[in-house]
Scaffold this active site. Structure first.
Site, PDB file in Angstrom:
ATOM      1  N   LYS A  40       0.811  -1.200   0.000  1.00 34.15           N
ATOM      2  CA  LYS A  40       0.000   0.000   0.000  1.00 34.15           C
ATOM      3  C   LYS A  40       0.853   1.262   0.000  1.00 34.15           C
ATOM      4  O   LYS A  40       0.382   2.339  -0.328  1.00 34.15           O
ATOM      5  CB  LYS A  40      -0.877   0.023   1.265  1.00 34.15           C
ATOM      6  CG  LYS A  40      -1.830  -1.133   1.361  1.00 34.15           C
ATOM      7  CD  LYS A  40      -2.590  -1.072   2.718  1.00 34.15           C
ATOM      8  CE  LYS A  40      -3.484  -2.272   2.892  1.00 34.15           C
ATOM      9  NZ  LYS A  40      -3.971  -2.383   4.278  1.00 34.15           N
ATOM     10  N   GLU A  95       7.875   2.276  -5.798  1.00 34.83           N
ATOM     11  CA  GLU A  95       7.921   1.675  -4.457  1.00 34.83           C
ATOM     12  C   GLU A  95       8.131   2.784  -3.433  1.00 34.83           C
ATOM     13  O   GLU A  95       8.708   3.836  -3.742  1.00 34.83           O
ATOM     14  CB  GLU A  95       9.056   0.636  -4.444  1.00 34.83           C
ATOM     15  CG  GLU A  95       9.437   0.061  -3.097  1.00 34.83           C
ATOM     16  CD  GLU A  95       8.388  -0.834  -2.441  1.00 34.83           C
ATOM     17  OE1 GLU A  95       7.208  -0.436  -2.427  1.00 34.83           O
ATOM     18  OE2 GLU A  95       8.749  -1.882  -1.898  1.00 34.83           O
ATOM     19  N   ASP A  96       7.683   2.542  -2.204  1.00 39.55           N
ATOM     20  CA  ASP A  96       7.813   3.559  -1.160  1.00 39.55           C
ATOM     21  C   ASP A  96       9.236   3.667  -0.618  1.00 39.55           C
ATOM     22  O   ASP A  96       9.835   4.730  -0.615  1.00 39.55           O
ATOM     23  CB  ASP A  96       6.808   3.296  -0.018  1.00 39.55           C
ATOM     24  CG  ASP A  96       6.847   1.862   0.507  1.00 39.55           C
ATOM     25  OD1 ASP A  96       7.713   1.069   0.068  1.00 39.55           O
ATOM     26  OD2 ASP A  96       5.995   1.527   1.356  1.00 39.55           O
ATOM     27  N   ASP A  99      14.953  -0.925   1.781  1.00 40.36           N
ATOM     28  CA  ASP A  99      15.676  -1.186   3.033  1.00 40.36           C
ATOM     29  C   ASP A  99      16.660  -2.349   2.820  1.00 40.36           C
ATOM     30  O   ASP A  99      17.822  -2.120   2.479  1.00 40.36           O
ATOM     31  CB  ASP A  99      14.650  -1.480   4.132  1.00 40.36           C
ATOM     32  CG  ASP A  99      15.281  -1.653   5.490  1.00 40.36           C
ATOM     33  OD1 ASP A  99      16.443  -1.235   5.663  1.00 40.36           O
ATOM     34  OD2 ASP A  99      14.615  -2.193   6.402  1.00 40.36           O
ATOM     35  N   GLY A 101      16.321  -4.537   0.462  1.00 40.96           N
ATOM     36  CA  GLY A 101      16.359  -4.793  -0.979  1.00 40.96           C
ATOM     37  C   GLY A 101      15.620  -6.063  -1.376  1.00 40.96           C
ATOM     38  O   GLY A 101      15.473  -6.360  -2.565  1.00 40.96           O
ATOM     39  N   LEU A 102      15.123  -6.799  -0.385  1.00 38.90           N
ATOM     40  CA  LEU A 102      14.459  -8.079  -0.675  1.00 38.90           C
ATOM     41  C   LEU A 102      13.236  -7.900  -1.576  1.00 38.90           C
ATOM     42  O   LEU A 102      13.070  -8.620  -2.564  1.00 38.90           O
ATOM     43  CB  LEU A 102      14.036  -8.757   0.650  1.00 38.90           C
ATOM     44  CG  LEU A 102      13.186 -10.009   0.484  1.00 38.90           C
ATOM     45  CD1 LEU A 102      13.994 -11.144  -0.123  1.00 38.90           C
ATOM     46  CD2 LEU A 102      12.582 -10.438   1.815  1.00 38.90           C
ATOM     47  N   THR A 103      12.390  -6.922  -1.232  1.00 35.21           N
ATOM     48  CA  THR A 103      11.143  -6.742  -1.984  1.00 35.21           C
ATOM     49  C   THR A 103      11.440  -6.450  -3.453  1.00 35.21           C
ATOM     50  O   THR A 103      10.940  -7.138  -4.346  1.00 35.21           O
ATOM     51  CB  THR A 103      10.323  -5.583  -1.378  1.00 35.21           C
ATOM     52  OG1 THR A 103      10.137  -5.833   0.012  1.00 35.21           O
ATOM     53  CG2 THR A 103       8.983  -5.435  -2.069  1.00 35.21           C
ATOM     54  N   LYS A 127      16.979   3.638   2.341  1.00 36.84           N
ATOM     55  CA  LYS A 127      17.632   3.490   3.649  1.00 36.84           C
ATOM     56  C   LYS A 127      18.959   2.759   3.488  1.00 36.84           C
ATOM     57  O   LYS A 127      19.102   1.937   2.576  1.00 36.84           O
ATOM     58  CB  LYS A 127      16.747   2.647   4.576  1.00 36.84           C
ATOM     59  CG  LYS A 127      15.558   3.385   5.118  1.00 36.84           C
ATOM     60  CD  LYS A 127      14.644   2.448   5.866  1.00 36.84           C
ATOM     61  CE  LYS A 127      14.821   2.569   7.351  1.00 36.84           C
ATOM     62  NZ  LYS A 127      13.733   1.860   8.084  1.00 36.84           N
ATOM     63  N   ASP A 155       3.379   3.431   6.889  1.00 30.74           N
ATOM     64  CA  ASP A 155       2.583   3.303   8.110  1.00 30.74           C
ATOM     65  C   ASP A 155       3.365   2.730   9.282  1.00 30.74           C
ATOM     66  O   ASP A 155       4.433   2.129   9.115  1.00 30.74           O
ATOM     67  CB  ASP A 155       1.392   2.376   7.861  1.00 30.74           C
ATOM     68  CG  ASP A 155       1.810   0.908   7.797  1.00 30.74           C
ATOM     69  OD1 ASP A 155       2.786   0.607   7.085  1.00 30.74           O
ATOM     70  OD2 ASP A 155       1.175   0.086   8.479  1.00 30.74           O
TER      71      ASP A 155
HETATM   72  P1  5GP Z   1      12.928  -4.220   1.896  1.00 28.43           P
HETATM   73  O1  5GP Z   1      12.264  -5.395   1.229  1.00 28.43           O
HETATM   74  O2  5GP Z   1      13.786  -3.376   0.984  1.00 28.43           O
HETATM   75  O3  5GP Z   1      13.663  -4.623   3.149  1.00 28.43           O
HETATM   76  O4  5GP Z   1      11.833  -3.300   2.510  1.00 28.43           O
HETATM   77  C1  5GP Z   1      10.812  -2.740   1.822  1.00 28.43           C
HETATM   78  C2  5GP Z   1       9.573  -2.732   2.662  1.00 28.43           C
HETATM   79  O5  5GP Z   1       9.852  -2.700   4.075  1.00 28.43           O
HETATM   80  C3  5GP Z   1       8.778  -1.475   2.406  1.00 28.43           C
HETATM   81  O6  5GP Z   1       7.911  -1.637   1.311  1.00 28.43           O
HETATM   82  C4  5GP Z   1       8.074  -1.249   3.723  1.00 28.43           C
HETATM   83  O7  5GP Z   1       6.876  -1.988   3.746  1.00 28.43           O
HETATM   84  C5  5GP Z   1       9.004  -1.832   4.771  1.00 28.43           C
HETATM   85  N1  5GP Z   1       9.826  -0.812   5.465  1.00 28.43           N
HETATM   86  C6  5GP Z   1      11.181  -0.766   5.497  1.00 28.43           C
HETATM   87  N2  5GP Z   1      11.597   0.295   6.227  1.00 28.43           N
HETATM   88  C7  5GP Z   1      10.480   0.932   6.664  1.00 28.43           C
HETATM   89  C8  5GP Z   1      10.275   2.111   7.469  1.00 28.43           C
HETATM   90  O8  5GP Z   1      11.174   2.800   7.943  1.00 28.43           O
HETATM   91  N3  5GP Z   1       8.973   2.464   7.686  1.00 28.43           N
HETATM   92  C9  5GP Z   1       7.916   1.752   7.204  1.00 28.43           C
HETATM   93  N4  5GP Z   1       6.685   2.198   7.495  1.00 28.43           N
HETATM   94  N5  5GP Z   1       8.085   0.632   6.450  1.00 28.43           N
HETATM   95  C10 5GP Z   1       9.372   0.226   6.179  1.00 28.43           C
END
Ligand code: 5GP
Length: 170
Positions: A40, A95-96, A99, A101-103, A127, A155
């Protein structure tokens, strides 16, 4: 839990959106583009971006979550998939936040197997993470710290998405 501090203002975010939209308008001039929004968290960025695009563009959405314990298993779960065929299409994922990078890395693998013409990524907030999976993000919003952030679509337990700015929680 209260909002601790505003990290990035609404004005800064809106200026960045216009800047990114201008780049996207230039890069996709004369081409068809599908914006693929990841729900979302990206819903506000997609909406703001859309209003600044001047292209032959359509909008599609996917919803993705990490499996519990995803840091060890490294898997994502598609909650809502695309209902169109993307073969031969130009795809821009919005994408929002980035972090681990998995997603995004998993999503790219899934989408590439469907033979699109091109795939690029726009991500609003990047991040740092010591075990980050490298992903090429062409359209980057802001590099931020490692604090948990909310607002501008992001959120904490379903709250704070509506904030027009990015904030850290205390
Ligand atoms: P990744 O797969 O890169 O670790 O993370 C991506 C997902 O982690 C984002 O789409 C989000 O849902 C969640 N996420 C990572 N860091 C944050 C943060 O600081 N705040 C929020 N609300 N979600 C985060």
């Amino acid at each position: 839990m209260n909002i601790a501090k505003k990290l990035i203002s609404e004005k800064e975010i809106q200026e960045k959106i216009v800047h990114l939209a201008n780049q996207i308008n230039n890069d996709y001039k004369g081409k068809e583009l599908i914006i693929l929004g990841i729900l979302k968290g990206a819903f506000i960025a997609i909406s703001d971006l859309a209003k600044n695009l001047n292209l032959d563009v359509s909008f599609e959405f996917m919803s993705i979550s990490s499996y519990e314990g995803s840091e060890s298993t490294g898997q994502i779960k598609i909650e809502k998939d695309l209902d169109i065929d993307i073969s031969g299409k130009n795809i821009l994922i919005v994408e929002d936040i980035f972090d681990t990078g998995l997603t995004l890395s998993s999503l790219i693998d899934i989408l590439e197997s469907r033979n699109p013409k091109s795939i690029e990524i726009m991500c609003m907030f990047i991040k740092p993470h010591d075990k980050q999976i490298p992903v090429d993000i062409k359209y980057q919003g802001f590099k931020i710290g490692s604090d948990f952030v909310v607002g501008y679509g992001l959120d904490y337990m379903g709250r704070f998405r509506e904030l027009p700015y990015l904030a850290a929680l205390s």
